[in-house]
Design a protein around this motif. Sequence first.
Motif, short mmCIF file in Angstrom:
data_model
loop_
_atom_site.label_atom_id
_atom_site.label_comp_id
_atom_site.label_asym_id
_atom_site.label_seq_id
_atom_site.Cartn_x
_atom_site.Cartn_y
_atom_site.Cartn_z
N MET A 1 17.81 19.15 -88.53
CA MET A 1 18.30 19.09 -87.16
C MET A 1 17.16 19.29 -86.16
SD MET A 1 21.19 21.51 -85.38
CE MET A 1 20.15 22.97 -85.61
N MET A 2 16.25 20.22 -86.45
CA MET A 2 15.15 20.50 -85.54
C MET A 2 14.22 19.29 -85.42
SD MET A 2 15.37 23.66 -84.36
CE MET A 2 13.74 24.29 -84.02
N VAL A 3 13.88 18.67 -86.54
CA VAL A 3 12.98 17.52 -86.50
C VAL A 3 13.60 16.36 -85.72
CG1 VAL A 3 11.83 15.77 -87.90
CG2 VAL A 3 11.83 18.14 -88.65
N LEU A 4 14.84 16.03 -86.04
CA LEU A 4 15.50 14.90 -85.37
C LEU A 4 15.68 15.17 -83.88
CD1 LEU A 4 18.25 14.06 -88.04
CD2 LEU A 4 16.12 12.82 -87.60
N MET A 5 16.09 16.37 -83.55
CA MET A 5 16.38 16.68 -82.15
C MET A 5 15.12 16.62 -81.29
SD MET A 5 18.34 20.02 -80.61
CE MET A 5 17.06 21.17 -81.17
N TYR A 6 14.07 17.31 -81.71
CA TYR A 6 12.87 17.36 -80.88
C TYR A 6 12.13 16.03 -80.87
CZ TYR A 6 13.31 22.33 -80.05
OH TYR A 6 13.76 23.56 -79.64
N TYR B 1 13.40 12.87 -81.15
CA TYR B 1 14.05 11.81 -80.38
C TYR B 1 14.47 12.25 -78.98
CZ TYR B 1 13.95 9.18 -84.69
OH TYR B 1 13.53 8.51 -85.82
N LEU B 2 14.56 13.56 -78.73
CA LEU B 2 14.87 14.01 -77.38
C LEU B 2 13.63 14.08 -76.49
CD1 LEU B 2 17.54 16.85 -77.82
CD2 LEU B 2 17.86 14.59 -76.81
N PHE B 3 12.53 14.60 -77.07
CA PHE B 3 11.35 14.86 -76.26
C PHE B 3 10.16 13.97 -76.59
CE2 PHE B 3 13.52 19.06 -76.80
CZ PHE B 3 14.06 19.12 -75.51
N GLY B 4 10.22 13.23 -77.69
CA GLY B 4 9.05 12.45 -78.11
C GLY B 4 8.61 11.43 -77.08
N GLY B 5 9.55 10.66 -76.56
CA GLY B 5 9.19 9.64 -75.58
C GLY B 5 8.65 10.22 -74.29
N ALA B 6 9.23 11.35 -73.85
CA ALA B 6 8.80 11.96 -72.59
C ALA B 6 7.45 12.65 -72.70
CB ALA B 6 9.86 12.95 -72.12
N LEU B 7 7.17 13.25 -73.83
CA LEU B 7 5.96 14.05 -73.97
C LEU B 7 4.76 13.27 -74.50
CD1 LEU B 7 7.49 17.33 -75.48
CD2 LEU B 7 6.80 16.91 -73.12
N ALA B 8 5.02 12.27 -75.34
CA ALA B 8 3.90 11.54 -75.95
C ALA B 8 3.96 10.04 -75.73
CB ALA B 8 3.85 11.84 -77.45
N GLY B 9 4.99 9.54 -75.10
CA GLY B 9 5.09 8.11 -74.86
C GLY B 9 5.82 7.37 -75.95
N SER B 10 5.83 7.91 -77.17
CA SER B 10 6.56 7.29 -78.28
C SER B 10 6.92 8.37 -79.28
CB SER B 10 5.73 6.20 -78.96
OG SER B 10 4.74 6.75 -79.79
N LEU C 1 5.68 12.58 -83.33
CA LEU C 1 6.01 13.11 -84.65
C LEU C 1 4.76 13.58 -85.38
CD1 LEU C 1 8.25 13.61 -86.76
CD2 LEU C 1 7.79 11.32 -87.64
N GLN C 2 3.64 12.86 -85.22
CA GLN C 2 2.39 13.25 -85.85
C GLN C 2 1.92 14.62 -85.36
OE1 GLN C 2 2.61 10.47 -88.28
NE2 GLN C 2 0.58 11.36 -88.29
N PHE C 3 2.17 14.88 -84.08
CA PHE C 3 1.78 16.18 -83.52
C PHE C 3 2.82 17.25 -83.81
CE2 PHE C 3 2.06 19.26 -80.06
CZ PHE C 3 0.76 19.71 -79.96
N LEU C 4 4.10 16.86 -83.76
CA LEU C 4 5.19 17.83 -83.83
C LEU C 4 5.44 18.38 -85.22
CD1 LEU C 4 7.73 19.21 -82.51
CD2 LEU C 4 8.99 17.15 -83.19
N LEU C 5 5.43 17.53 -86.24
CA LEU C 5 5.94 17.94 -87.55
C LEU C 5 5.24 19.17 -88.12
CD1 LEU C 5 8.12 17.05 -89.67
CD2 LEU C 5 6.17 16.21 -90.97
N PHE D 1 4.99 22.64 -79.60
CA PHE D 1 5.61 21.47 -78.96
C PHE D 1 4.67 20.71 -78.04
CE2 PHE D 1 9.00 24.61 -79.73
CZ PHE D 1 9.78 23.88 -80.59
N VAL D 2 3.80 21.42 -77.34
CA VAL D 2 2.89 20.77 -76.39
C VAL D 2 1.52 21.41 -76.46
CG1 VAL D 2 4.73 20.10 -74.80
CG2 VAL D 2 3.63 22.32 -74.53
N ASP D 3 0.54 20.71 -75.91
CA ASP D 3 -0.81 21.24 -75.82
C ASP D 3 -0.84 22.35 -74.77
OD1 ASP D 3 -3.54 21.70 -75.42
OD2 ASP D 3 -4.07 19.63 -75.85
N PRO D 4 -1.41 23.50 -75.07
CA PRO D 4 -1.44 24.60 -74.09
C PRO D 4 -2.19 24.25 -72.81
CG PRO D 4 -1.93 25.42 -76.29
CD PRO D 4 -1.91 23.93 -76.38
N LYS D 5 -3.02 23.21 -72.81
CA LYS D 5 -3.77 22.83 -71.60
C LYS D 5 -2.85 22.43 -70.46
CE LYS D 5 -7.84 21.32 -74.19
NZ LYS D 5 -8.71 20.15 -74.55
N THR D 6 -1.62 22.05 -70.79
CA THR D 6 -0.67 21.65 -69.75
C THR D 6 0.05 22.86 -69.13
OG1 THR D 6 1.13 21.39 -71.37
CG2 THR D 6 -0.27 19.47 -70.95
#
Length: 290
Positions: free
Chosen positions: A74-79, A81-90, A95-99, A226-231
Motif C-alpha cells: 500500500m505504501m509503495v503504490l500510494m506514494y 502514484y499520488l506524489f510521483g508525478g508532482a515531485l519528480a515529473g514521472s 520510484l527509483q528515488f522512493l523505493l 520522500f524528498v531531497d532535504p535541499k528543498t
Amino acid sequence: MSTAPTTETRPTRAAGDDELAPVTVESLAAVLIAKERPPRPSAWSTSLAFGWRAVLKIKHVPEQLFDVTAFPIMMVLMYTYLFGGALAGSTTDYLQFLLPGILVMSVVMITMYTGVAVNTDIEKGVFDRFRTLPIWRPSAMVGYLLGDILRYAMASAVMLTVGLILGFRPDGGVVGVLAGIALLMVFSFSFSWTWTMFGLLLRSEKSVMGVSMMVLFPLTFLSNIFVDPKTMPGWLQAFVNNSPVTHLSSAVRDLMDGGWPAVEIAWSLGWSGVLVLVFGTITMRLYNRK
C-alpha cells in the motif's frame, strides 16, 4: 499399630524391552543427586530458542503478517502514484528515488511490534517463568529481536518485488541490494532495543504503540525518504541531515544504486552501536528489576 515403610514404584519401559520395569524412589533420587548434570545451555542456543518461539507465534497467528505484506504494498503504490508525478515529473523516475527510502521506512516502523510483544508477555505473566530459568538473562530479549528479523526480511522481499514489478531497477545489482538490506537489518535490530525498553517500562501495549508512533512518525517523515532535504527550510535541514533515518536511507539508496557511501554506512553503523549501548543497557536493567 505401626506399618513397615514401603517403597513406591512406578512402571516404566526399559530401553529395548517390551515389558515395563519398576522405578523406585531410591533410583529416582540417585538420578536427581547424580554428580553429572546436563551442561548449561549457551547464550546463543537460548537466544535461538526464544527466536524460534517468536517465529512460532507468526505460524499460529498469521494475521500479524499484515504489517509486512499489505502495508508495504500500500505504501509503495500510494506514494508512487499520488506524489510521483508532482515531485519528480514521472512515477518511474520517482520510484527509483522512493523505493529504497520507503523500504527503510516500512521496516523501521514495524520494529515497534517488538515492544508490543514484550509488553504482552509481561501482562500474561510469561516473563516470570523466563526469569526462573538457568539461562543467559538477555536471551529472552535477544530472541524477540532475532525472530523479528524474519519479519524485516519478509517486508524487504515484498517491497522489492512490488518495486521490480512497477519498474524499479537497482544499478547495484544483486550485491548492492543485498548489502542495502543487510545494513537495514543491522539498524532495525539495534533500533528495536528502543521498543523493548518501552515494552518493559509502560503498562499496556496500547501505550507502547502510542509512544512508538509519536517517535516514529516525526523520525521517518522528517528525513530524505520522500524528498531531497535541499528543498526544505534551512532550520529543518539541520535536523533532517543529522537524522539516523536520513543516514540509513542515503546509505541503502546509494548501495542499491551501485555506489559505496562509506560515510553514510559509518553513520548508520555508529547509530546502531549507540542504540544498542544505550537502550540495550536500560532494557536489561529494567528486565532485572521488574
